[in-house]
Design an enzyme around this catalytic site. Structure first.
Site, PDB file in Angstrom:
ATOM      1  N   LYS A  72      39.984  46.981  46.016  1.00  0.00           N
ATOM      2  CA  LYS A  72      40.273  45.821  45.158  1.00  0.00           C
ATOM      3  C   LYS A  72      41.767  45.528  44.993  1.00  0.00           C
ATOM      4  CE  LYS A  72      36.078  45.757  42.388  1.00  0.00           C
ATOM      5  NZ  LYS A  72      35.519  45.663  41.033  1.00  0.00           N
ATOM      6  N   ASP A 108      35.311  39.979  37.732  1.00  0.00           N
ATOM      7  CA  ASP A 108      34.688  41.094  37.002  1.00  0.00           C
ATOM      8  C   ASP A 108      34.690  40.886  35.483  1.00  0.00           C
ATOM      9  OD1 ASP A 108      33.876  42.754  39.106  1.00  0.00           O
ATOM     10  OD2 ASP A 108      35.870  43.647  39.298  1.00  0.00           O
TER      11      ASP A 108
END
Ligand code: NAP
Length: 279
Positions: A72, A108
């Site tokens: 990420k 997220d």
């Protein structure tokens, strides 16, 4: 059944490992429901191959990619543009290919927030306690800091990591996040540690949960098991509770909307939770 032919567009998730990801099931379910010509697979990418994998997105003309651990952060350097929010959150979980320009987003924390809103939990004006200072706690703290909570505190087993996270939140948002649990009551308590996750389902991130009561909303990012010991004890104290399945589902929905530049119907989250996860 979605017809796959020469017009089908490609989506995927990259991670290491990645075979347990629920994302292919969710995204293919959405494409099938909406009649959209996309197919979504899971691609295992070793950290040594991340640059080649991103070049592959361009070369193969993938429409979009989700990114999971451990990539990420590392993918960010290979993208053409990072959306301001993802830049602030410090990581990317969604890459959209717009005319061969790769743009990084992070869905997220927004996914968690949408899931909370869906459960009538708001952040504005609330006292929030976050347990944990890892990869999940960071974007959530930065995102929530921008939603005007009354106070926000992050605590962690390794106190130095909570301090590092707090320094990051202060520098990116200016929000005066705290690192000591000093209040007698919090409106929202979020378990962002991995404690209680399968297979260690008997574990709880804190021994004393007496500060959680009927005025508290207890949120666990874990969705396996559906009710952790943390959530069970919070429920027994009278708290409203929510597990991490909604976060998983809504981050995927937001990614899908970015990939396809469409707006999905409001009930798609409930449909996924019911029809894909049987919850
Ligand atoms: P991570 O980066 O590995 O961080 C783990 C956190 O848990 C750290 O704060 C760590 O504290 C703490 N921790 C681990 N073992 C502990 C123990 N025995 N006692 C006390 N604290 C402990 O993991 P992450 O990516 O932040 O993920 C955290 C959780 O969120 C996981 O369960 C993950 O599955 C879940 N998650 C869910 C979603 C979703 O969509 N629902 C998305 C992302 C993550 P130290 O710093 O002291 O090690």
């Amino acid at each position: 059944m979605l017809e796959i032919n020469g017009h089908t567009k490609q989506l995927a998730i990259i991670g290491y490992p990645v075979e347990h990801s629920f994302s292919p099931k969710m995204h293919n379910f959405i494409s099938e429901k909406m009649g959209n010509p996309y197919v979504y697979t899971a691609l295992e990418v070793h950290p040594d191959n991340i640059a080649a994998a991103i070049a592959g997105i361009r070369a193969l003309g993938f429409s979009g990619i989700n990114v999971t651990a451990p990539h990420k952060y590392t993918v960010m350097q290979y993208l053409d543009e990072i959306a301001p929010q993802a830049q602030k959150l410090g990581s990317v979980n969604t890459i959209v290919n717009r005319n061969n320009r790769l743009i990084g987003y992070n869905t997220d924390a927004d996914g968690l927030y949408r899931s909370m809103l869906h459960n009538n939990m708001t952040v504005d004006g609330k006292d929030i306690l976050i347990l944990g200072a890892g990869g999940a706690a960071k974007p959530i703290s930065v995102f929530f800091a921008q939603l005007s909570p009354s106070s926000m505190t992050v605590v962690n087993r390794t106190a130095a990591k909570a301090e590092t996270l707090a320094a990051y939140v202060r520098s990116t948002t200016g929000y005066p996040i705290e690192t000591q649990q000093q209040r007698r009551h919090y409106d929202i308590v979020i378990n962002a540690t991995s404690v209680g996750m399968y297979p260690n389902t008997e574990a709880c991130p804190m021994d004393d949960l007496s500060f959680i009561d009927a005025q508290t909303a207890a949120v666990d990012l874990i969705y396996n098991p559906a009710e952790t010991v943390f959530l069970r004890r919070a429920r027994e104290n009278g708290a409203k509770t929510m597990n991490g399945l909604g976060m998983l589902v809504y981050q995927g929905i937001i990614s899908y909307e970015l990939f396809t530049d469409t707006k999905l119907p409001d009930n798609i989250g409930d449909m996924i939770i019911e029809e894909v996860f049987g919850a």
